[in-house]
Motif scaffolding. Structure first.
Motif, PDB file in Angstrom:
ATOM      1  N   VAL A   1       0.790  -1.084   0.173  1.00 41.16           N
ATOM      2  CA  VAL A   1       0.076  -0.254   0.180  1.00 41.16           C
ATOM      3  C   VAL A   1       0.878   1.248  -0.032  1.00 41.16           C
ATOM      4  CG1 VAL A   1      -0.167  -0.011   2.621  1.00 41.16           C
ATOM      5  CG2 VAL A   1      -1.806   1.115   1.206  1.00 41.16           C
ATOM      6  N   ALA A   2       0.450   2.264  -0.728  1.00 42.47           N
ATOM      7  CA  ALA A   2       1.172   3.525  -0.933  1.00 42.47           C
ATOM      8  C   ALA A   2       0.369   4.674  -0.517  1.00 42.47           C
ATOM      9  CB  ALA A   2       1.518   3.817  -2.501  1.00 42.47           C
TER      10      ALA A   2
ATOM     11  N   ALA B   1      -0.755   1.554  -8.584  1.00 44.05           N
ATOM     12  CA  ALA B   1      -1.549   0.573  -7.798  1.00 44.05           C
ATOM     13  C   ALA B   1      -2.256  -0.480  -8.522  1.00 44.05           C
ATOM     14  CB  ALA B   1      -2.284   1.174  -6.721  1.00 44.05           C
ATOM     15  N   GLY B   2      -3.257   0.253  -9.521  1.00 48.97           N
ATOM     16  CA  GLY B   2      -3.714  -0.755 -10.479  1.00 48.97           C
ATOM     17  C   GLY B   2      -3.057  -1.675 -11.021  1.00 48.97           C
ATOM     18  N   HIS B   3      -2.094  -1.290 -11.834  1.00 45.99           N
ATOM     19  CA  HIS B   3      -1.250  -2.192 -12.558  1.00 45.99           C
ATOM     20  C   HIS B   3      -0.514  -3.354 -11.666  1.00 45.99           C
ATOM     21  CE1 HIS B   3      -1.957   0.334 -16.021  1.00 45.99           C
ATOM     22  NE2 HIS B   3      -0.902   1.296 -15.598  1.00 45.99           N
TER      23      HIS B   3
ATOM     24  N   ALA C   1      -2.413  -4.894  -4.343  1.00 52.17           N
ATOM     25  CA  ALA C   1      -1.682  -3.432  -4.249  1.00 52.17           C
ATOM     26  C   ALA C   1      -2.900  -2.402  -4.201  1.00 52.17           C
ATOM     27  CB  ALA C   1      -0.895  -3.285  -5.244  1.00 52.17           C
ATOM     28  N   PHE C   2      -2.588  -1.321  -3.300  1.00 47.34           N
ATOM     29  CA  PHE C   2      -3.872  -0.428  -3.031  1.00 47.34           C
ATOM     30  C   PHE C   2      -2.924   0.834  -2.839  1.00 47.34           C
ATOM     31  CE2 PHE C   2      -5.546  -3.950  -0.350  1.00 47.34           C
ATOM     32  CZ  PHE C   2      -6.675  -4.330  -1.359  1.00 47.34           C
ATOM     33  N   THR C   3      -3.654   2.003  -3.187  1.00 48.52           N
ATOM     34  CA  THR C   3      -3.120   3.212  -2.489  1.00 48.52           C
ATOM     35  C   THR C   3      -4.156   3.484  -1.042  1.00 48.52           C
ATOM     36  OG1 THR C   3      -4.702   4.658  -3.877  1.00 48.52           O
ATOM     37  CG2 THR C   3      -2.388   4.485  -4.168  1.00 48.52           C
TER      38      THR C   3
END
Length: 398
Positions: free
Chosen positions: A224-225, A254-256, A267-269
């Motif tokens: 996560v960013a 994040a989507g990629h 993966a998320f933000t």
């Protein structure tokens, strides 16, 4: 030992020296404010940008409530003849002492996380000490980045896109805060691109790829960013400006990454709410907006630790993921509540009159800035006495 009588060297929002005892006390205070509990999982975490802001809050909350193990990475300056070490250096030493006393296996690396050498150092440490990681938390903020593939040095800028920006801003140059005006010219395409390269998703992707290449992603790996959206009031200089372009790149990344990880991970933000940080204080108009927001919310202004606790609950599955249509975890609904924003807009409509009503919020904001550097921290810090400014970076021994 180096005992020094030090005072804050301050120009507006900029303070160029730090108080070691005050910086340490700010860590102890946050630690004590986080309810201590454990879910017994002790996941392995790599936290990039652990020494300040949301990164520090995420680290302390993870230690206190989830027993995390792993590695924190920051790029902090040591003491010199002319200056103290950075506040992040002192905060890291205090965090390490708290973690050790509580029996946590968490270690700290001082390196340029953007560099290939820095990545290799951290990857080797993870491989030797912990093995596969469960979480990568990306919370880096920096003014420049060198592309490891090309050697190009990119510098981020805080500018609007498409046209100039003129807006009220908080001015701390005198004895009392006042409202000034800030005017910025629009960024060039080169400046927009450079800001994306520093603050967007390029380095985050390199870290995920490097970890995967070394076989260091655990089953169910999550990364996560941390990001920010903010109010429409600050959108021209933030979300619709160069920084916003970088944040959109981070969200696309994040989507990629989520697609590429597939069943192996996610993966998320995570969109956090407003906070007083060294990075945010440099953005024009943000100080005035934050002072108004604090005035409206009072103690309802959520701390970074409170938001970090909510993030960990969602990441670990203790609470449902709260995501928007773009798949972003939302921790900022308290800030963007319509009723809250209506009251902030009312202050913003006449900022000078608004500041008269928000003196407490402005004073609070400046106090928060000082505390970022270890100044004015409550809790028994004696600022009149010489302080021990020589503090060692934590060793890797446990």
């Amino acid at each position: 030992m180096t005992l020094r009588q030090i005072e804050p060297k301050q120009r507006g929002f900029l303070i160029v020296n730090s108080h070691p005892d005050g910086a340490a006390q700010s860590v102890h205070r946050m630690w004590d404010q986080i309810p201590a509990r454990t879910d017994g999982t002790s996941p392995v975490v790599l936290l990039l940008g652990h020494s300040a802001g949301y990164g520090l809050a995420t680290l302390l909350t993870g230690l206190r409530q989830h027993g995390i193990r792993g590695v924190g990475v920051a790029f902090e300056g040591a003491e010199t003849e002319r200056r103290t070490a950075t506040a992040g250096w002192y905060r890291t030493a205090a965090t390490d002492a708290l973690a050790r006393n509580a029996g946590h296996d968490f270690v700290f690396v001082n390196t340029d996380a953007f560099s290939t050498a820095g990545k290799e150092q951290v990857l080797a440490l993870l491989e030797e000490r912990y093995g596969k990681i469960d979480y990568l938390i990306y919370s880096l903020a920096a003014p420049r980045r060198t592309d490891p593939a090309t050697g190009t040095v990119y510098h981020s800028v805080i500018k609007p896109l498409g046209g100039p920006y003129e807006a009220p801003a908080l001015d701390f140059s005198g004895d009392t805060p006042k409202v000034g005006q800030v005017t910025l010219e629009a960024a060039s395409e080169e400046e927009r691109h450079a800001t994306e390269q520093v603050m967007g998703g390029a380095d985050w992707r390199l870290w995920v790829e490097a970890l995967a290449g070394r076989g260091l992603l655990a089953d169910g790996f999550t990364t996560v960013a941390l990001t920010y959206i903010g109010s429409e009031l600050t959108a021209p200089i933030y979300r619709q400006g160069t920084i916003g372009a970088a944040k959109e790149d981070l969200e696309r990344t994040a989507g990629h990454l989520d697609t590429e990880l597939g069943d192996a991970g996610r993966a998320f933000t995570a969109v956090a709410g407003a906070a007083v940080t060294q990075a945010s204080s440099a953005i024009p108009s943000i100080a005035l907006y934050t002072a108004f927001l604090r005035t409206v919310l009072g103690d309802g202004f959520r701390t970074t630790a409170e938001q970090a606790g909510e993030l960990w609950e969602q990441l670990t599955g203790a609470a449902p993921l709260v995501r928007d249509e773009q798949g972003r975890i939302r921790l900022d609904r308290w800030e963007l509540d319509d009723a809250v924003q209506d009251r902030v807009r009312a202050l913003w409509a006449d900022p000078e009159a608004g500041l008269e009503r928000a003196r407490g919020g402005a004073d609070w904001f400046m106090q928060q800035i000082r505390e970022l550097y270890g100044w004015g921290v409550d809790g028994g810090v004696d600022y009149e006495r010489p302080a021990e400014t020589t503090v060692e970076w934590p060793t890797l021994d446990v």
